[in-house]
Design an enzyme around this catalytic site. Structure first.
Site, PDB file in Angstrom:
ATOM      1  N   ARG A  64     116.664  35.364 -28.419  1.00  0.00           N
ATOM      2  CA  ARG A  64     115.327  34.781 -28.348  1.00  0.00           C
ATOM      3  C   ARG A  64     115.258  33.948 -27.080  1.00  0.00           C
ATOM      4  O   ARG A  64     116.240  33.296 -26.699  1.00  0.00           O
ATOM      5  CB  ARG A  64     115.034  33.888 -29.558  1.00  0.00           C
ATOM      6  CG  ARG A  64     114.604  34.641 -30.804  1.00  0.00           C
ATOM      7  CD  ARG A  64     113.194  35.238 -30.687  1.00  0.00           C
ATOM      8  NE  ARG A  64     112.822  36.012 -31.855  1.00  0.00           N
ATOM      9  CZ  ARG A  64     112.994  37.328 -32.005  1.00  0.00           C
ATOM     10  NH1 ARG A  64     113.539  38.045 -31.036  1.00  0.00           N
ATOM     11  NH2 ARG A  64     112.609  37.941 -33.111  1.00  0.00           N
ATOM     12  N   GLU A  70     106.961  34.010 -23.850  1.00  0.00           N
ATOM     13  CA  GLU A  70     106.506  35.397 -23.649  1.00  0.00           C
ATOM     14  C   GLU A  70     104.999  35.517 -23.786  1.00  0.00           C
ATOM     15  O   GLU A  70     104.431  34.862 -24.664  1.00  0.00           O
ATOM     16  CB  GLU A  70     107.176  36.311 -24.694  1.00  0.00           C
ATOM     17  CG  GLU A  70     108.666  36.410 -24.502  1.00  0.00           C
ATOM     18  CD  GLU A  70     109.343  37.331 -25.519  1.00  0.00           C
ATOM     19  OE1 GLU A  70     108.656  38.146 -26.176  1.00  0.00           O
ATOM     20  OE2 GLU A  70     110.560  37.224 -25.637  1.00  0.00           O
ATOM     21  N   HIS A  89     110.919  42.716 -23.690  1.00  0.00           N
ATOM     22  CA  HIS A  89     111.240  42.610 -25.127  1.00  0.00           C
ATOM     23  C   HIS A  89     111.297  44.005 -25.775  1.00  0.00           C
ATOM     24  O   HIS A  89     110.517  44.306 -26.685  1.00  0.00           O
ATOM     25  CB  HIS A  89     110.210  41.713 -25.835  1.00  0.00           C
ATOM     26  CG  HIS A  89     110.757  41.098 -27.097  1.00  0.00           C
ATOM     27  ND1 HIS A  89     110.410  39.860 -27.558  1.00  0.00           N
ATOM     28  CD2 HIS A  89     111.634  41.583 -28.032  1.00  0.00           C
ATOM     29  CE1 HIS A  89     111.041  39.598 -28.689  1.00  0.00           C
ATOM     30  NE2 HIS A  89     111.794  40.629 -29.000  1.00  0.00           N
TER      31      HIS A  89
HETATM   32  N1  LIG Z   1     115.364  41.640 -28.232  1.00  0.00           N
HETATM   33  C1  LIG Z   1     114.899  42.102 -29.377  1.00  0.00           C
HETATM   34  O1  LIG Z   1     113.968  42.898 -29.425  1.00  0.00           O
HETATM   35  C2  LIG Z   1     115.568  41.685 -30.657  1.00  0.00           C
HETATM   36  C3  LIG Z   1     115.626  42.626 -31.704  1.00  0.00           C
HETATM   37  C4  LIG Z   1     116.253  42.246 -32.879  1.00  0.00           C
HETATM   38  C5  LIG Z   1     116.783  40.968 -33.024  1.00  0.00           C
HETATM   39  N2  LIG Z   1     116.692  40.078 -31.998  1.00  0.00           N
HETATM   40  C6  LIG Z   1     117.275  38.726 -32.157  1.00  0.00           C
HETATM   41  O2  LIG Z   1     118.652  38.881 -32.468  1.00  0.00           O
HETATM   42  C7  LIG Z   1     119.006  37.885 -33.404  1.00  0.00           C
HETATM   43  C8  LIG Z   1     120.262  38.300 -34.151  1.00  0.00           C
HETATM   44  O3  LIG Z   1     119.981  39.337 -35.061  1.00  0.00           O
HETATM   45  P1  LIG Z   1     121.106  39.802 -36.128  1.00  0.00           P
HETATM   46  O4  LIG Z   1     120.474  40.813 -37.006  1.00  0.00           O
HETATM   47  O5  LIG Z   1     122.380  40.126 -35.430  1.00  0.00           O
HETATM   48  O6  LIG Z   1     121.293  38.425 -36.930  1.00  0.00           O
HETATM   49  P2  LIG Z   1     122.518  37.964 -37.826  1.00  0.00           P
HETATM   50  O7  LIG Z   1     121.984  36.918 -38.731  1.00  0.00           O
HETATM   51  O8  LIG Z   1     123.195  39.155 -38.425  1.00  0.00           O
HETATM   52  O9  LIG Z   1     123.537  37.317 -36.763  1.00  0.00           O
HETATM   53  C9  LIG Z   1     123.336  36.080 -36.152  1.00  0.00           C
HETATM   54  C10 LIG Z   1     124.697  35.414 -36.027  1.00  0.00           C
HETATM   55  O10 LIG Z   1     124.574  34.280 -35.166  1.00  0.00           O
HETATM   56  C11 LIG Z   1     125.399  33.236 -35.696  1.00  0.00           C
HETATM   57  N3  LIG Z   1     124.947  31.969 -35.118  1.00  0.00           N
HETATM   58  C12 LIG Z   1     123.830  31.272 -35.399  1.00  0.00           C
HETATM   59  N4  LIG Z   1     123.739  30.203 -34.576  1.00  0.00           N
HETATM   60  C13 LIG Z   1     124.825  30.243 -33.774  1.00  0.00           C
HETATM   61  C14 LIG Z   1     125.305  29.417 -32.737  1.00  0.00           C
HETATM   62  N5  LIG Z   1     124.619  28.332 -32.342  1.00  0.00           N
HETATM   63  N6  LIG Z   1     126.459  29.732 -32.138  1.00  0.00           N
HETATM   64  C15 LIG Z   1     127.156  30.827 -32.528  1.00  0.00           C
HETATM   65  N7  LIG Z   1     126.761  31.657 -33.509  1.00  0.00           N
HETATM   66  C16 LIG Z   1     125.601  31.363 -34.117  1.00  0.00           C
HETATM   67  C17 LIG Z   1     125.265  33.375 -37.206  1.00  0.00           C
HETATM   68  O11 LIG Z   1     126.342  32.758 -37.871  1.00  0.00           O
HETATM   69  C18 LIG Z   1     125.259  34.899 -37.358  1.00  0.00           C
HETATM   70  O12 LIG Z   1     126.586  35.387 -37.504  1.00  0.00           O
HETATM   71  C19 LIG Z   1     117.753  37.745 -34.281  1.00  0.00           C
HETATM   72  O13 LIG Z   1     117.701  36.478 -34.901  1.00  0.00           O
HETATM   73  C20 LIG Z   1     116.623  37.954 -33.299  1.00  0.00           C
HETATM   74  O14 LIG Z   1     116.136  36.730 -32.831  1.00  0.00           O
HETATM   75  C21 LIG Z   1     116.089  40.422 -30.825  1.00  0.00           C
END
Ligand SMILES: NC(=O)c1ccc[n+]([C@@H]2O[C@H](COP(=O)([O-])OP(=O)(O)OC[C@H]3O[C@@H](n4cnc5c(N)ncnc54)[C@H](O)[C@@H]3O)[C@@H](O)[C@H]2O)c1
Length: 322
Positions: free
Chosen positions: A241, A270, A288
């Site tokens: 994000r 964005e 994105h």
């Molecule tokens: N670019 C895009 O189009 C797009 C698409 C999908 C998801 N995303 C982003 O990707 C993120 C991750 O998705 P996911 O399905 O892998 O989520 P997820 O919940 O499976 O994984 C997130 C991980 O981050 C860890 N975490 C949280 N805060 C942290 C920190 N400060 N330091 C280290 N680790 C930390 C959590 O413990 C978890 O293991 C989503 O929240 C979303 O914002 C972006």
């Protein structure tokens, strides 16, 4: 029984809109632009369900009245644009779409790693400009990806999907930093090693890729201090994000040579991009695109409707986040 009234805030794949229309009284947003806060507040009073996306800023105000709203079926896995505490307090259920977009988002992270390391954006611009004069040993020489150290912040679904690609597909060495301990077998499956803190990770990596959620807790996790701990030849990739990175500090770090390059799919405000980044050759900028494949966008829509169907059948939705 009256069918539940459902508002879809952006255009969806046609097959999912058709499935939705078969079971609900559906309103599609004809303009396919983000709804304003006032429109969202009005919708909360009129609809049983709103199906928002990342472009809908759903603040606490949306839940402040006595909304008809019972469920927000978010079209996406990240939900930092929704005031989930306020939703919970108002008794509104929130669901998301995990797993189905992990592969495609990891693909975009790998794309950005490759493009930034191999200077693909610069090369493409050179050819399109008509200025390319032919192969030269010293032109657009980038960094080798195989054998490079990839640091992953946030080792959840997408972080792990990237680690598999990077390690098994591209021979990268993977270090991870996660909020909680990762099971040894999960690390071993992609040859990864967990480090304790972000500070430990930063000086060790050739590429840093962010995969934690957004939201207040992770706002500017990568700011001037973190960038200052990275190596001058390092690359930062953000498909998580926009708010996780201080975009102004990133522009300054790139301008001063504090780090070498960046690949971004997400931005703090964005679709606005910090102007200084727009003019930098060593920055790859994508709009994105993480989940943007036909297959994934359809799967995300079906996942939203699966959750909606479960909720209105009186069951606990499988992807309930509050
Ligand atoms: N670019 C895009 O189009 C797009 C698409 C999908 C998801 N995303 C982003 O990707 C993120 C991750 O998705 P996911 O399905 O892998 O989520 P997820 O919940 O499976 O994984 C997130 C991980 O981050 C860890 N975490 C949280 N805060 C942290 C920190 N400060 N330091 C280290 N680790 C930390 C959590 O413990 C978890 O293991 C989503 O929240 C979303 O914002 C972006």
């Amino acid at each position: 029984m009256a069918r539940a009234k459902v508002l879809v805030t952006r255009a969806w794949p046609a097959e999912v809109e058709a499935r939705l229309a078969a079971g609900y009284e559906v309103t599609l947003n004809p303009s396919d632009t983000a709804l304003t806060l006032a429109e969202l507040i009005a919708a909360a009073a009129d609809y049983d369900a709103i199906l928002p996306t990342v472009t809908d800023r759903i603040g606490a105000e949306v839940f402040a009245g006595v909304p008809r709203l019972r469920i927000l079926g978010n079209y996406g896995v990240g939900f930092s644009h929704i005031a989930t505490d306020a939703a919970k307090a108002a008794g509104v259920v929130v669901t998301n779409t995990p797993d189905v977009l992990s592969d495609c988002t990891a693909d975009i992270a790998m794309t950005l790693i490759l493009m930034a390391a191999r200077r693909a954006g610069e090369g493409e611009r050179l050819v399109r400009s008509g200025q390319w004069t032919g192969w030269r040993p010293t032109q657009l020489v980038g960094r080798k990806v195989s054998g490079a150290v990839l640091g992953i912040v946030g080792f959840g679904r997408i972080g792990q999907a990237l680690a598999h690609r990077a390690h098994h597909g591209f021979g990268m060495r993977v270090l991870v930093q996660n909020r909680s301990a990762v099971a040894p077998e999960v690390l071993a499956a992609c040859g990864a090693v967990q480090v304790d803190t972000l500070d430990d990770l930063l000086p060790k990596v050739d590429v840093l890729s962010l995969h934690c959620p957004g939201g207040a807790a992770n706002r500017h996790l990568i700011g001037a201090a973190a960038l200052g701990r990275m190596r001058p030849d390092a690359i930062l990739v953000n498909t998580a994000r926009g708010e996780v990175v201080d975009e102004g500090a990133l522009a300054a770090a790139l301008a001063s040579g504090q780090i070498a390059a960046a690949g971004l799919d997400v931005y703090e405000a964005e679709p606005r991009v910090t102007p200084a980044l727009m003019g930098m050759e060593n920055v790859v900028l994508l709009p994105h695109l993480g989940s943007a494949t036909h297959e994934t966008r359809a799967a995300m829509g079906h996942r939203v409707v699966d959750n909606l169907d479960a909720f209105f059948a009186g069951e606990n939705p499988p992807d309930r986040v509050v």
